[in-house]
Each structure stands twice: as C-alpha cells, then as structure tokens.
Design an enzyme around this catalytic site. Structure first.
Site, mmCIF file in Angstrom:
data_model
loop_
_atom_site.group_PDB
_atom_site.id
_atom_site.type_symbol
_atom_site.label_atom_id
_atom_site.label_comp_id
_atom_site.label_asym_id
_atom_site.label_seq_id
_atom_site.Cartn_x
_atom_site.Cartn_y
_atom_site.Cartn_z
ATOM 1 N N HIS A 80 41.614 14.747 -8.917
ATOM 2 C CA HIS A 80 41.507 14.077 -7.307
ATOM 3 C C HIS A 80 40.815 13.193 -7.322
ATOM 4 C CE1 HIS A 80 44.069 17.132 -5.394
ATOM 5 N NE2 HIS A 80 43.684 18.388 -6.342
ATOM 6 N N LYS A 113 36.647 4.122 1.581
ATOM 7 C CA LYS A 113 37.494 3.791 2.128
ATOM 8 C C LYS A 113 37.659 2.901 3.480
ATOM 9 C CE LYS A 113 37.872 8.840 2.307
ATOM 10 N NZ LYS A 113 38.825 9.198 1.491
ATOM 11 N N LYS A 148 38.919 9.662 8.702
ATOM 12 C CA LYS A 148 38.530 10.032 7.594
ATOM 13 C C LYS A 148 37.409 9.838 7.006
ATOM 14 C CE LYS A 148 41.396 7.148 5.992
ATOM 15 N NZ LYS A 148 42.507 7.042 5.024
ATOM 16 N N ARG A 149 36.950 10.696 5.862
ATOM 17 C CA ARG A 149 35.563 11.232 5.448
ATOM 18 C C ARG A 149 35.057 9.372 5.347
ATOM 19 N NH1 ARG A 149 33.897 11.208 -0.028
ATOM 20 N NH2 ARG A 149 36.662 11.695 -0.420
ATOM 21 N N THR A 165 46.013 11.650 2.000
ATOM 22 C CA THR A 165 46.874 13.175 3.068
ATOM 23 C C THR A 165 47.172 12.172 4.531
ATOM 24 O OG1 THR A 165 45.841 14.662 3.066
ATOM 25 C CG2 THR A 165 46.885 14.842 0.947
ATOM 26 N N LYS A 203 50.449 12.380 6.963
ATOM 27 C CA LYS A 203 50.440 12.903 8.197
ATOM 28 C C LYS A 203 50.299 11.487 9.882
ATOM 29 C CE LYS A 203 46.866 15.936 6.721
ATOM 30 N NZ LYS A 203 44.965 15.912 6.951
#
Length: 849
Positions: A383, A580, A574-575, A682, A686
C-alpha cells in the site's frame, strides 16, 4: 363460596369455537414494525434492566443495537454453517487496521430494516438519529488502510464470498483529537467505555502466543531434525467476533479481533509476599499488546510493542485458520487450496515465518512441502511507496523476541538467495539488495521482502502505484518473478459512502435509474442521459446545497464559525502528512489573503476551505501544519478586509462518521499529493462519488479517476511522477522558485515574519525551513501550477449550471471505483474463490396463539 347455581354454570360443557391460529413473528428474528418495537422494549427491560422512566439515550441505543444484532445472528450462524463444507474456499484478510465506522445505521441498511426501524423507534417516542449519535465509533484504524479493509469486508459479504477479517481489538484506538489554541492534543479513544453490543466474546477459542526464550534442536521418533521453541513468556489471545452483513442478502461474515491477556492474571505468591504491583505485572505487560493502536515507535520499547502486536494477531489468526481448516478437512495438505490469506500491507508479513513454524514445528511437515503450502496460501498487498512504511526490524529485536522465527527467516533467505544467485550469477549487488537481511552496522529484517518471497501474488492498489512498485520499490523482485505482480485498483463501498452518507442523492438516483446501482455501481452511467436535463440538474444542485447547509450548521455548532453555503466548499480531509501537501493548500489561502490585502475590493469567488485529519503523535512537522492551518484561520476569518470572501475551518477528530457529513457537501476535492507518493487514495473516490470535482496531480488513483470522468471534468496541475524523479536526479533547488516568483516569496515571507504567530514569531520557522531547504515533496515546484489551476476552478464555479453538469458526470462515471469491483478482481485473479449462497431455514418455528 359458590352457590349451586354458579356451580352448575361452571360445570356446563362449553362448545369450542372454530380454532383461529394467529402467527406471531419471533421477537429475535421478526422484521415488522410491531415486532421491532416489542423486541426493542424487551431488550431495554431484560438485557439492560431499565425502563423508560430512567433509561438514558445510550440505553435506548444499546437496546436497539441488540435488537438489530438478533436479526444478524440468524444470518451469521447460518452463514458459518453454510461455509463448513469441504468444497468451500475462504478468504482470510489479515489487517492491523479495521476502521469500520458506526455499525447501527450500516447494519440496518444492509438488512433492509432502516425504514421499519425508524418507524418503530418513532412509535416508541424516540428519534433514530439521536440514537445513532450515541454509538461510540471504534477508532481501530489510522486512515485509508483501515477504511479500505472495512470496505472490503462489506463487499465480500455483499458478493457472498466466504471470508473472515482478522485484526486486533485495541482497547484504545486512534486517539481522540482535540484542538486547543490551534494545536492538536491527543486524548485516549475510550470506545469501549460502555461496552460494544455488536461483538461476541469467544473464550473457548482462546489461543496461546509465545514470546522470547530460546530454541532447542532435537530428533523426532523417526530421526528427523526438529526444533522446539522454549518461550520466556506466553500470552493468551481471545477472539471477539462481530458480524458483517452483506447488502440485501443472507450472508453475514465475521470480523474476528483478538484481545491479549496474561496466561496467569494474578500471581498469588508474589501478592502474598507484599509485592502488590508485582503480582499483576504479567497481566499488565500482556494486555499492553492490545492496548493501543500504533504505539509510538520512536523508542526501543515502542518498536518492541509494535512487533509484539503484529506477531500476536498474526499467530492468533493463523492458529485459528488451521483450527477451522481441521474441522472440515482431515489434514493440512490442502490448506492452500481451501484458504486464501491476504496480507493487508506489510504489518502482517511475519505471517510467512509463523505459518512455516506452525507447519514444521507443530504439525511435522517437511520444509519443501510446508513452503509450497505457505507461498501458495499468501497474497501480499503493498500500500505504499514510502520507504519508512516498508518495515524493517532490528535482528537483535528478533533474536530477543522471536528467536525461532529468525532461524526460519535465515533459512528462507538462504534458499531464496540461492535461487537469485542461480538466475543472476556474480551479481553480489543484487543479492545485497534482495536479501531478507539488510547488512550494516546493525542488521535488519526486511519485512516487505519476506512478504514478497513468501507470497504467490504481489499487488499494488492503483495503476501508477503498481508500475512504480515494479519499476522502483520492488524492481528486483519484479524482474525475478514478473508473473507474481498485478494491480488491483482500490474501491469504496457505495452502501456506506453514497446510499447511507447521501440519502437524498441516492433517492434521486434511484428515482431515475432504479436501485440496482447499489450493488452494480457501473449502472450509474445511466445518469448521463439526464446530464442536460434542467429539472434533474436543479434537483441535483438543491441536494448539494442542502448537504452544504447541514455541514455549515455542524461547523457553526462545533467550530463557532459561520460559513456561507453559497461559497465554494473546498475540502481536504485526510491524514496529515507532508506528502499529502495540506501545506500547499495553505500557501494558496495565504496567496489569496495577500491579494485581498493589496486590493481590498478584489473580486474573487468566495470559498470556504475545510480541513480535517490527524497527525501521528510523534510527527512534529505534521502537528505544526495543523497549528499553522488554525493560525491562518484565526487571522483570515477575523480580518475585516476579507469580508467573508474566504473562510478557513479545521474540523477536529476526523472519523468515518464525520466523513459521511463532509464528502456529500464538497464542491472541490483536494487530492494534491506529490506525484509518485500516494499509493491510491480512497477519499478521492468518496468525494467524486458524491459529486465533488477534483483538483489533483497525476498521482495514485487520480489518474484512473480522471480517465473515467473525463479530463474536462478534472482540474489537473503539477509535475508528473517522472518529472519529479528527473528533477530530483538533476538536483532540485527550491530557492530558485522562491527567488523567481514574487507571490510565492511574499507568501513564504508572511509565514516567516511571524504574522500568523505574533506571540511566537519563530513558531513556524521549521515549516519555512522545510520548504526552502530540501522541499522533499516539491511544493515550491508545483506552487505556480497549483495557483493557476485554482483560478480555473474559480472561473468554472461561477458557471453553476456547467459546474453541476460536471458534478453529475463525476457521479455517473464512478462505477469502476466500487470495492465490489475490486473484490471481484481479487477473487478471480488472486484468491480463486467463488460466491456461496446462504439460505435461511426456519430453524425456530413461528409461535402460535
């Protein structure tokens, strides 16, 4: 005393009336509103010992949860019974995380009971939405990995695939995040404080797990070389089972989570000697294993606890899988033909060595046969492309904690390197790169390498991720075994992330194309027929506005910030991690702020920037980014020059349930990671499934989403993965961008000046330094492209009709990103498993009155 007349009346025979048989549903399985009301009241009274005069809202929730669980048990027990057949091949999904979310509404939805339960609760004088909020949310995951595992369990049950999910029943999950003075404060996640009505404890299935000690070689009665492990201590693993229902079928699979306890909770002799603390030391150490999700591994004790956790749940699970197999089959010779064990990322990779140990040491298999079974049983899902997530454990830690496994790993490595040497003679560099043992001043066991060698399948989770995995991260293994590698692009369950999260949109979709899309998401394509229908567009837009208004009300309540639902809701949840690039988003906000300060009358598209996410407790820079977001929000939201054209909000304690509020309300989804760093994502799925447009790089699943929805319905910016690698190889200098871009320089300087932290002007110096010296994640290089792309977003949003059209097309073209499709791909290409239909016999006859 009876009179004679009365006696005669009593003794007079009565002619019976024709029998009237009334069938009454069983209170445990009945599905009508009246039966649900009766069962709800009975559970409140007899299970909780309460009545309406002193029951709390949580009591009402618990009574309803038990009422729903009763209906699940009928399916669950029959599912287990159905699977206990020799021809069944089952999937066993090993994951350190399962971020399931709240169960009540999801279970009601999958059972087809939501409307009837809502009515039953209403007739009981209550509101089901109030009861839903009483449910503690198990934080048994950190983010995408755990939520993906939950989506997969939902799809496995919906597709009627025999499956069990295995993990740890953490007493404290991912921490509760509080924001104090703009900073993240971690508090324990006490999700078990009031118990968990969905789970059932199975003490009779408790297994023993060994740690430490030493090994002894011996010869068995046939003269074969054997090894026995003499452990220093033993820990017990007790399973807690939770049913996972499929949608609109009779299947209820199992999530089995393990809780650690001491083999002896209490040492009476030590207690009797006066050492009261010492008498329960073993209990404390043992229970620590399942105490908390991801203990900080910045210390040697933390590293040991993480390895203990991973081995604990893997050993428990493999012992359990063997027990299940032996109930159905005479021996373990065909384990690989009847069990497909999937390793969800690198955390469970010790399973390769543990299954070998169990087969060789406990079940007397010879090495070659044990190895054939092992490598044909396991599949490995990678992952991540981040080196720090490809776990390495010190050999010294293995020697101390898992001495037998280190011996097995050395033997696996010896045989494996002989195979490599045979194909690539005289290539010592390749041998060093591929070895399961990393040599150096301190030796390490490479767990991702162990997973690769011990699995028959290695898959990535998006097309780009798989390509980069094959060409860079695991290049040597791909060259050796190209047939092992494959891609399985992630997906999310449309049941939770559209049907449950966005009921108004789901109703509109069903009105136009029927309900089959819930299990066949590709049928959303039929919505394209309505993309130019003004009436459909108006209703679609009204639903989005209502969702935004509900989120605005939530923000007002919990953040005390008033936001305008007519503004563009620009959301990044998100985290919190540097790759990111929440920080890039912040740079854009500050750029807009600078423009307004230069020209207070500037005409800009009003935006509400919404952030949420948790930073790992030991991740200093990530936590500082949260502080910066909130500091910028404090300034921007209160500056009269801004006049509400920009609002910045950080939502505390992001979770599955909060995500269910956020995704349907988004206009713009920020998927802006550095190209080549995000495995899949993901959240991007969504958002798009709920009609948000994406601004993003060509990273992870963004590439496939853009391909599906159309380039014209996606806002693309930034370097490609190839350009990132090329620029770094040439020598990347972020100062060049700082010196040549005046808006970027002004933005960085405003942070560096202490403008957003006047009480501590140097507070954000580490962030400025990370951008100007190194800039590992290329924010400076992508800044201008991002700013220009955001201008295109603003212009596009001004044409609301066309924006709505683009939004509808995003929803209509998301069929590929259902986790149902992903699981079908796993079943066909990796697991070779087929659906097994579960029927519900009437085990319990209907009562008659």
């Amino acid at each position: 005393m009876q009179t004679e007349e009365q006696t005669e009346e009593v003794n007079t025979p009565i002619t019976p009336s024709p029998a009237i048989e009334i069938q009454v549903e069983d209170d445990r399985t009945g599905m009508t509103v009246d039966t649900l009301k009766r069962a709800f009241a009975d559970n409140l009274y007899y299970l909780l010992g309460k009545d309406e005069s002193w029951a709390t809202p949580h009591d009402y929730y618990t009574a309803l949860a038990y009422t729903v669980r009763d209906r699940l048990l009928h399916r669950w027990i029959n599912t287990v019974r159905t699977y206990m057949k020799p021809e069944t091949k089952a999937v066993f999904y090993l994951s350190a995380e399962f971020l399931m979310g709240r169960q009540l509404a999801n279970n009601l939805l999958n059972l087809g009971l939501y409307e009837r339960a809502t009515e039953a609760i209403k007739e009981s004088g209550l509101d089901i939405n109030d009861l839903r909020l009483m449910e503690a949310e198990p934080g048994l995951g950190n983010g995408g990995l755990g939520r993906l595992a939950a989506c997969f369990l939902d799809s496995l049950a919906t597709l009627e695939i025999p499956a069990v999910g295995y993990g740890i029943r953490y007493e404290f999950g991912i921490f509760d995040q509080w924001i104090k003075d703009g900073a993240q404060i971690e508090h324990p996640d006490k999700w078990l404080r009031f118990g968990n009505p969905w789970e059932i404890r199975r003490p009779e299935l408790t297994v023993e797990v060994k740690f430490g000690g030493h090994t002894e070689a011996y010869s068995d009665d046939k003269g074969n070389y054997r090894v026995r492990w003499i452990p220093e201590r033993k820990v017990l693993g007790t399973p807690y089972d939770t049913p996972v229902p499929g949608y609109n079928n009779n299947t209820a699979n199992t999530l089995r989570l393990w809780r650690a306890s001491a083999s002896e909770d209490f040492n009476f002799q030590v207690f009797d000697s006066g050492n009261y603390v010492g008498s329960v030391t073993d209990k404390i150490f043992s229970e620590n294993i399942s105490k908390v999700l991801y203990p900080n591994d910045n210390t040697s004790q933390g590293k040991q606890l993480r390895l203990e956790q991973q081995y604990f749940f893997v050993s428990c699970s493999l012992q359990d899988i063997i027990t299940i197999h032996r109930r159905i089959h005479p021996n373990l010779d065909n384990l690989h033909e009847k069990a497909a064990i999937q390793l969800n990322d690198t955390h469970p990779s010790i399973a390769v060595a543990e299954l070998m140990r169990l087969l060789i040491d406990e079940h007397d298999f010879e090495w070659d046969k044990a190895w054939h079974i092992t490598k044909n049983t396991f599949g490995y899902t990678n992952h991540t492309l981040l080196p720090e997530a490809l776990e390495r454990w010190p050999v010294s830690l293995f020697e101390r904690l898992l001495p037998r496994h280190l011996e097995i790993i050395y033997e696996i490595n010896r045989r494996f390197l002989n195979e490599v040497r045979a194909k690539y003679p005289r290539d010592d560099a390749r041998l060093r790169r591929m070895s399961l043992i990393e040599e150096g001043a301190e030796k390490y066991v490479r767990m991702a390498h162990l997973a690769c060698v011990g699995s028959h399948s290695i898959n990535g989770v998006a097309a780009l991720h798989t390509d980069l995995m094959q060409q860079k991260v695991l290049k040597d293994f791909y060259q050796l075994w190209p047939e092992k590698f494959n891609n399985k692009t992630n997906g999310v369950t449309p049941r939770r992330w559209l049907l449950l999260s966005n009921p108004k949109l789901s109703e509109l979709i069903a009105e136009k194309i029927g309900n089959n899309w819930v299990t066949h998401l590709e049928e959303l394509r039929q919505l394209e027929a309505f993309v130019d229908d003004p009436e459909f567009g108006d209703r679609f837009s009204a639903i989005k506005y209502q969702n935004k208004k509900e989120l605005a009300d939530y923000i007002s309540l919990y953040n005390n910030i008033e936001v305008n639902p007519d503004s563009l809701f620009d959301i990044q949840v998100k985290r919190i991690h540097e790759y990111k690039r929440q920080l890039l988003n912040v740079l854009y906000i500050i750029t807009l702020y600078n423009r307004i300060k230069r020209n207070p009358h500037l005409d800009i598209q009003p935006r509400t920037f919404i952030f949420a996410g948790k930073a790992a407790p030991g991740y200093y820079i990530a936590k500082l980014i949260i502080k910066l977001i909130n500091s910028v929000a404090k300034v921007v939201n209160n500056d009269p020059d801004v006049r509400d054209r920009i609002k910045v909000v950080f939502l505390a304690n992001f979770s599955v349930s909060l995500g269910q509020r956020v995704y349907p309300a988004a206009d713009l989804s920020e998927q802006i990671s550095t190209a080549g760093k995000e495995a899949s994502g993901t959240g991007n799925m969504k958002f798009a499934m709920n009609g948000a447009l994406t601004i993003g790089t060509l990273d992870g699943a963004n590439i496939e989403i853009r391909s599906e929805v159309g380039a014209e319905n996606f806002f693309l910016f930034g370097l490609t993965a190839e350009q990132v690698f090329a620029m770094k190889s040439r020598g990347y200098n972020p100062w060049n961008y700082y010196n040549s871009n005046s808006e970027l320089r002004e933005t960085i300087d405003r942070i560096a000046s202490g403008y957003f932290s006047p009480e501590n002007p140097k507070l954000f110096a580490p962030i400025v330094e990370s951008l100007l010296i190194g800039d590992e994640y290329m924010l400076m290089a992508d800044y201008q492209s991002y700013i220009e792309c955001q201008e295109r977003v603003s212009q596009a949003y001004r044409d609301r009709a066309n924006w709505t059209r683009m939004s509808i097309l995003n929803v209509a073209r998301m069929g590929k990103f259902s986790s149902d499709r992903t699981i079908r791909d796993y079943c066909q290409d990796i697991w070779q498993t087929k659906p097994v239909r579960v029927n519900l016999p009437h085990d319990k006859p209907l009562s008659t009155r």
